[in-house]
Motif scaffolding. Structure first.
Motif, PDB file in Angstrom:
ATOM      1  N   UNK A 176      -0.059  -1.069  -5.877  1.00 22.03           N
ATOM      2  CA  UNK A 176       0.945  -0.031  -6.065  1.00 22.03           C
ATOM      3  C   UNK A 176       1.111   0.288  -7.545  1.00 22.03           C
ATOM      4  N   UNK A 177       1.133  -0.720  -8.385  1.00 24.78           N
ATOM      5  CA  UNK A 177       1.237  -0.505  -9.827  1.00 24.78           C
ATOM      6  C   UNK A 177       0.051   0.297 -10.342  1.00 24.78           C
ATOM      7  N   UNK A 178      -1.130   0.000  -9.843  1.00 21.11           N
ATOM      8  CA  UNK A 178      -2.338   0.727 -10.258  1.00 21.11           C
ATOM      9  C   UNK A 178      -2.268   2.188  -9.820  1.00 21.11           C
ATOM     10  N   UNK A 179      -1.742   2.442  -8.613  1.00 23.11           N
ATOM     11  CA  UNK A 179      -1.593   3.820  -8.132  1.00 23.11           C
ATOM     12  C   UNK A 179      -0.644   4.589  -9.041  1.00 23.11           C
ATOM     13  N   UNK A 180       0.476   3.990  -9.399  1.00 24.10           N
ATOM     14  CA  UNK A 180       1.425   4.654 -10.285  1.00 24.10           C
ATOM     15  C   UNK A 180       0.803   4.920 -11.658  1.00 24.10           C
ATOM     16  N   UNK A 222       0.857  -1.188   0.000  1.00 24.52           N
ATOM     17  CA  UNK A 222       0.000   0.000   0.000  1.00 24.52           C
ATOM     18  C   UNK A 222       0.887   1.230   0.000  1.00 24.52           C
ATOM     19  N   UNK A 223       0.471   2.251  -0.731  1.00 25.12           N
ATOM     20  CA  UNK A 223       1.163   3.535  -0.720  1.00 25.12           C
ATOM     21  C   UNK A 223       0.137   4.633  -0.941  1.00 25.12           C
ATOM     22  N   UNK A 278      -0.178   8.512 -13.433  1.00 31.20           N
ATOM     23  CA  UNK A 278       0.730   8.628 -14.580  1.00 31.20           C
ATOM     24  C   UNK A 278       2.193   8.709 -14.165  1.00 31.20           C
ATOM     25  N   UNK A 279       2.477   8.353 -12.938  1.00 29.40           N
ATOM     26  CA  UNK A 279       3.874   8.339 -12.495  1.00 29.40           C
ATOM     27  C   UNK A 279       4.634   7.147 -13.068  1.00 29.40           C
ATOM     28  N   UNK A 280       3.895   6.180 -13.582  1.00 27.24           N
ATOM     29  CA  UNK A 280       4.572   5.058 -14.238  1.00 27.24           C
ATOM     30  C   UNK A 280       5.290   5.514 -15.511  1.00 27.24           C
TER      31      UNK A 280
END
Length: 109
Positions: free
Chosen positions: A83-87, A55-56, A91-93
């Motif tokens: 976490x991948x979904x949050x990024x 979680x983040x 759009x930080x991915x």
């Protein structure tokens, strides 16, 4: 579950920081301290092993953004879904350099 941040010994100008658990306003400071210290010590490259982040929140993202601005920062996966979904949602991915594994991050120039 809490958060754990562990710095590994530097090797060839590369510092690996392992992150495990849930990162929020209270626990994000653990990584912030490590990234600030790396910037102060002028570490060449910092790899954050983000594979165990469950979680983040926005506070943690702010720490990563500050680290990205101050350092050559690589996030190593594989990232857990939340976490991948949050990024991706933020759009930080597209901003962070994210590798599929820690080994791939270590090989990155």
């Amino acid at each position: 579950m809490g958060a754990i941040v562990q710095r590994m010994p530097d090797e060839n100008g590369v510092r690996i920081i392992l992150c495990h658990g849930e990162f929020d306003t209270h626990s994000s400071g653990l990584l912030d301290r490590e990234l600030r210290e790396a910037a102060h010590e002028r570490v060449g490259r910092v790899i954050v092993d983000a594979s165990q982040i469950s979680f983040a929140d926005s506070a943690f993202l702010s720490v990563l953004i500050a680290g990205h601005r101050a350092l050559t920062l690589i996030l190593a996966g594989p990232l857990q879904h939340r976490f991948a979904r949050l990024l991706a949602t933020t759009h930080l991915d597209t901003v962070f350099h994210i590798t599929p594994t820690l080994a791939d991050a270590a090989e990155h120039p």
